[in-house]
Motif scaffolding. Structure first.
Motif, PDB file in Angstrom:
ATOM      1  N   TRP A 491      44.949  47.644  31.799  1.00  0.00           N
ATOM      2  CA  TRP A 491      44.831  48.453  33.004  1.00  0.00           C
ATOM      3  C   TRP A 491      45.925  49.522  32.981  1.00  0.00           C
ATOM      4  O   TRP A 491      47.096  49.233  32.701  1.00  0.00           O
ATOM      5  CB  TRP A 491      44.985  47.588  34.252  1.00  0.00           C
ATOM      6  CG  TRP A 491      43.852  46.621  34.451  1.00  0.00           C
ATOM      7  CD1 TRP A 491      42.713  46.825  35.179  1.00  0.00           C
ATOM      8  CD2 TRP A 491      43.742  45.291  33.896  1.00  0.00           C
ATOM      9  NE1 TRP A 491      41.898  45.715  35.125  1.00  0.00           N
ATOM     10  CE2 TRP A 491      42.505  44.763  34.345  1.00  0.00           C
ATOM     11  CE3 TRP A 491      44.556  44.512  33.070  1.00  0.00           C
ATOM     12  CZ2 TRP A 491      42.073  43.486  33.993  1.00  0.00           C
ATOM     13  CZ3 TRP A 491      44.131  43.251  32.709  1.00  0.00           C
ATOM     14  CH2 TRP A 491      42.902  42.746  33.166  1.00  0.00           C
ATOM     15  N   VAL A 502      46.927  53.476  44.392  1.00  0.00           N
ATOM     16  CA  VAL A 502      46.187  52.231  44.556  1.00  0.00           C
ATOM     17  C   VAL A 502      46.726  51.239  43.525  1.00  0.00           C
ATOM     18  O   VAL A 502      47.311  51.630  42.514  1.00  0.00           O
ATOM     19  CB  VAL A 502      44.678  52.454  44.334  1.00  0.00           C
ATOM     20  CG1 VAL A 502      44.131  53.377  45.398  1.00  0.00           C
ATOM     21  CG2 VAL A 502      44.406  53.006  42.940  1.00  0.00           C
ATOM     22  N   PRO A 503      46.540  49.929  43.742  1.00  0.00           N
ATOM     23  CA  PRO A 503      47.049  48.941  42.776  1.00  0.00           C
ATOM     24  C   PRO A 503      46.516  49.200  41.364  1.00  0.00           C
ATOM     25  O   PRO A 503      45.375  49.634  41.182  1.00  0.00           O
ATOM     26  CB  PRO A 503      46.540  47.610  43.339  1.00  0.00           C
ATOM     27  CG  PRO A 503      46.423  47.859  44.800  1.00  0.00           C
ATOM     28  CD  PRO A 503      45.962  49.282  44.932  1.00  0.00           C
ATOM     29  N   THR A 506      42.801  45.982  39.300  1.00  0.00           N
ATOM     30  CA  THR A 506      41.779  45.652  40.302  1.00  0.00           C
ATOM     31  C   THR A 506      40.617  44.944  39.613  1.00  0.00           C
ATOM     32  O   THR A 506      40.057  45.455  38.637  1.00  0.00           O
ATOM     33  CB  THR A 506      41.270  46.915  41.005  1.00  0.00           C
ATOM     34  OG1 THR A 506      42.369  47.573  41.640  1.00  0.00           O
ATOM     35  CG2 THR A 506      40.222  46.566  42.046  1.00  0.00           C
ATOM     36  N   ASP A 509      37.606  41.833  44.276  1.00  0.00           N
ATOM     37  CA  ASP A 509      38.440  41.939  45.474  1.00  0.00           C
ATOM     38  C   ASP A 509      39.899  41.549  45.209  1.00  0.00           C
ATOM     39  O   ASP A 509      40.683  41.399  46.149  1.00  0.00           O
ATOM     40  CB  ASP A 509      37.865  41.081  46.602  1.00  0.00           C
ATOM     41  CG  ASP A 509      37.816  39.592  46.231  1.00  0.00           C
ATOM     42  OD1 ASP A 509      37.926  39.272  45.028  1.00  0.00           O
ATOM     43  OD2 ASP A 509      37.673  38.756  47.148  1.00  0.00           O
ATOM     44  N   SER A 511      43.590  42.555  43.634  1.00  0.00           N
ATOM     45  CA  SER A 511      44.354  43.735  43.225  1.00  0.00           C
ATOM     46  C   SER A 511      45.853  43.446  43.262  1.00  0.00           C
ATOM     47  O   SER A 511      46.343  42.782  44.177  1.00  0.00           O
ATOM     48  CB  SER A 511      44.028  44.923  44.132  1.00  0.00           C
ATOM     49  OG  SER A 511      44.386  44.653  45.469  1.00  0.00           O
ATOM     50  N   TYR A 513      49.867  45.261  41.589  1.00  0.00           N
ATOM     51  CA  TYR A 513      50.549  46.312  40.841  1.00  0.00           C
ATOM     52  C   TYR A 513      51.212  45.722  39.595  1.00  0.00           C
ATOM     53  O   TYR A 513      51.602  44.549  39.577  1.00  0.00           O
ATOM     54  CB  TYR A 513      51.642  46.955  41.691  1.00  0.00           C
ATOM     55  CG  TYR A 513      51.124  47.863  42.791  1.00  0.00           C
ATOM     56  CD1 TYR A 513      50.865  49.211  42.551  1.00  0.00           C
ATOM     57  CD2 TYR A 513      50.905  47.359  44.067  1.00  0.00           C
ATOM     58  CE1 TYR A 513      50.399  50.041  43.565  1.00  0.00           C
ATOM     59  CE2 TYR A 513      50.439  48.178  45.093  1.00  0.00           C
ATOM     60  CZ  TYR A 513      50.187  49.518  44.826  1.00  0.00           C
ATOM     61  OH  TYR A 513      49.721  50.327  45.832  1.00  0.00           O
TER      62      TYR A 513
END
Length: 646
Positions: A491, A502-503, A506, A509, A511, A513
């Motif tokens: 990622w 945004v994180p 993902t 649902d 998520s 960091y």
């Protein structure tokens, strides 16, 4: 080594007739064989004009010693300015002044997390843009501590050292980022002075310099024997004794004693020696390394713990600095593998290289690639060098360290070589069987003594929902704050440059960091339970429980565990240089990428002391791993395997 030395009167004269920069430049070449850039010359002209203004005070003695660009032994760091003299009690004093041309400073957005981890950063603007740097007070204090910890004359004369920072271009805003409450302890150690603080800086200097010393203190500093101070030795010994994580067991103690004897012999006869220690994950390589560091410091050897990766250095630095010794500076004992490019031969007594398989051939410093070979540079810089290695933990295309290369350079230097092996497993609940099973299911070894986890006392689970993985790890973390989530690098690290993004990771649902930017102690920072670690922040470290997210770069297809380099994140640098070659059909590059991906997960999956929980983005891989936990499932009873067979 002193690049420029004189007294106050000589310094003022050299600045006033505009020869100061030329003298420094000539001495840089004649004494250090270094050429300087125009920007460096310009910085000397600017900053030293301001220092001239500070010293235009009749109460600061004309015979005070002045040193510019003092090279701190065994480092590539230089102190901008030192003023020496005697105090009212006739004791030798030296004031270190860190000069900065900054005109604007901003706080970094994640400063609280950095301070939690004791990484003291601010953000400033250079000609080429914005950059995160250490607080100037920290830099001034750390240079003072380096000299204090390793210069024998500082303690034997003795010489009292003070330090400060002078930002002569800086006009602070109302809410000054450099004087926030969380920097208070730093400012007490080394105050910071600004453009309008000339009188305050003069008064600070005059507290310690009352009469001149005719450069005598500079002579003592420049000619002091380089060895660890007694206070540093006492602190390290006390810290180690109080830390149960660093106790030696079984063959760890044997290898430790062998290396200790080896290093002591090199100190006595000056002969180069190289010791290679091989050991898999959890065999105690780092435990032995840290014990060696402390004992050799107590033997009066100048030594350092070296890794390419900053994460282990930061964590062990923090662990040793805990408790009553928090402010003792031992960070100089923890060095990057790129720190020895310019080191003189035998600068160090012993260099202890952990995670030696992660060494690079050439060091990269910023945009420039310099140096020739990190193994060569380390052996050159020390009388004795110790390499802890596990070639099955190479996880990037740049990982270069192996036994063959170490032996090659040892022979080049005509060094005596000895080897040792660490075998006992102290991670994964002490189970060699788990690691054997891991090598089997990941396809690293075709044959294994442990095709399943039957009879192996280790908490290994496959979960079908990443939220369940997070719940389990958070629950385990409540016991000791030593459980963490990690993942393969599939990622992109979007939040690296945008903390409000945004994180990064993902999945439906779920998520989270990636680990905090600038968090150099992810493994022990409390807030890290809310972040996902990667190979670079976890290799060489361990947790009580680890939750691993396996991305689509590792899948199960047609009865085999396969790798897919195309599923790695664009921000991943571990396959740098390989992808282009693979696209051109280079089979060797494809093989290397395959090994790197498997080794990465082998490393992540072996971080847990008590247990490992896994979520796979590929359902086929999750099903395959489940069938290899308790025992083989008959293919006819497995719809997945049966479909693949057809």
């Amino acid at each position: 080594m002193l690049v420029y030395e004189g007294d106050k009167q000589q310094f003022l004269s050299d600045v006033q007739d505009n020869s100061i920069d030329q003298k420094i430049e000539m001495n840089m070449w004649s004494r250090l064989h270094k050429r300087v850039s125009q920007s460096e010359e310009q910085s000397w002209r600017n900053s030293l004009n301001y220092m001239q203004n500070v010293l235009l005070d009749s109460e600061i003695p004309n015979s005070s010693g002045v040193a510019i660009e003092f090279g701190i032994p065994n480092t590539n760091k230089r102190v901008d300015f030192i003023l020496t003299g005697l105090d009212r009690a006739n004791q030798h004093n030296a004031v270190i002044v860190e000069l900065k041309q900054w005109s604007k400073v901003e706080p970094v957005p994640y400063i609280d997390q950095l301070l939690e981890a004791e990484i003291i950063d601010v953000q400033t603007r250079f000609s080429h843009g914005q950059q995160v740097v250490h607080h100037p007070s920290y830099q001034a204090w750390s240079y003072r501590s380096l000299i204090s910890n390793f210069n024998a004359n500082v303690h034997e004369i003795p010489i009292h050292l003070e330090s400060c920072a002078y930002l002569h271009n800086y006009v602070p805003p109302k809410d000054d980022p450099l004087k926030q409450h969380y920097f208070q302890s730093l400012l007490e150690e080394a105050p910071v002075f600004y453009r309008s603080d000339v009188k305050k800086l003069r008064e600070f200097i005059k507290k310690y310099i009352h009469t001149g010393d005719a450069k005598q203190t500079l002579y003592y500093i420049d000619n002091g024997e380089i060895r660890p101070s007694k206070s540093l030795q006492d602190s390290l010994t006390a810290m180690l004794r109080g830390n149960q994580e660093f106790i030696l067991i079984d063959e760890q103690k044997i290898v430790y004693e062998q290396i200790l004897s080896f290093a002591r012999r090199s100190k006595e006869d000056g002969k180069k020696r190289v010791f290679i220690v091989q050991g898999g994950p959890g065999t105690g390589k780092t435990v032995v390394a840290i014990n060696l560091l402390v004992q050799l410091i107590n033997d009066d050897q100048v030594c350092a713990y070296v890794t390419k990766n900053s994460a282990p250095r930061n964590v062990f630095d923090a662990k040793l600095r805990s408790g009553a010794f928090k402010r003792k500076n031992i960070s100089s004992l923890f060095k990057s593998s790129s720190a020895f490019i310019e080191a003189d031969a035998n600068n160090f007594g012993t260099l202890i290289v952990d995670e030696a398989h992660r060494l690079n051939k050439r060091s990269q410093l910023g945009p420039r690639i310099t140096g020739e070979d990190q193994i060569k540079e380390i052996i050159n810089a020390s009388r004795c060098s110790v390499f802890f290695i596990d070639e099955d933990q190479k996880v990037t295309a740049q990982d270069y360290g192996d036994r063959e290369q170490i032996l090659y350079w040892a022979s080049y230097f005509n060094a005596e070589v000895q080897e040792g092996m660490l075998l006992s497993q102290f991670r994964c609940n002490g189970s060699d069987g788990y690691l054997s099973w891991l090598d089997g299911v990941l396809g690293i070894q075709e044959e294994t003594a442990n095709p399943t986890l039957e009879g192996i006392d280790y908490d290994f689970q496959i979960v079908d929902d990443p939220n369940e993985l997070r719940r389990l790890i958070e629950e385990r973390n409540k016991a000791d704050d030593k459980a963490r989530i990690v993942a393969g690098y599939c990622w992109d690290w979007v939040s690296k440059n945008d903390a409000q993004s945004v994180p990064d990771i993902t999945i439906d649902d779920f998520s989270m960091y990636w680990n905090l930017r600038g968090d150099g102690t992810y493994a022990i920072t409390k807030e890290s339970i809310n972040q996902v670690g990667c190979i670079h922040t976890t290799q060489g470290l361990e947790f009580s429980y680890v939750g691993v997210i396996i991305g689509n770069d590792l899948r199960y297809e047609k009865g085999k565990v396969i790798t897919d380099y195309t599923k790695r994140a664009k921000t991943d640098q571990s396959l740098k240089g390989l992808k282009g070659r693979i696209k051109k059909g280079d089979q060797e590059a494809m093989k290397t990428a395959d090994i790197i991906i498997r080794n990465t997960y082998r490393t992540l999956l072996s971080r847990g002391m008590k247990g490992c929980y896994v979520y796979c983005t590929d359902a086929g891989l999750a099903q395959f791993l489940k069938t290899r936990i308790a025992g083989y499932v008959d293919e006819e009873e497995s719809p997945l395997l049966a479909a693949e067979k057809e």
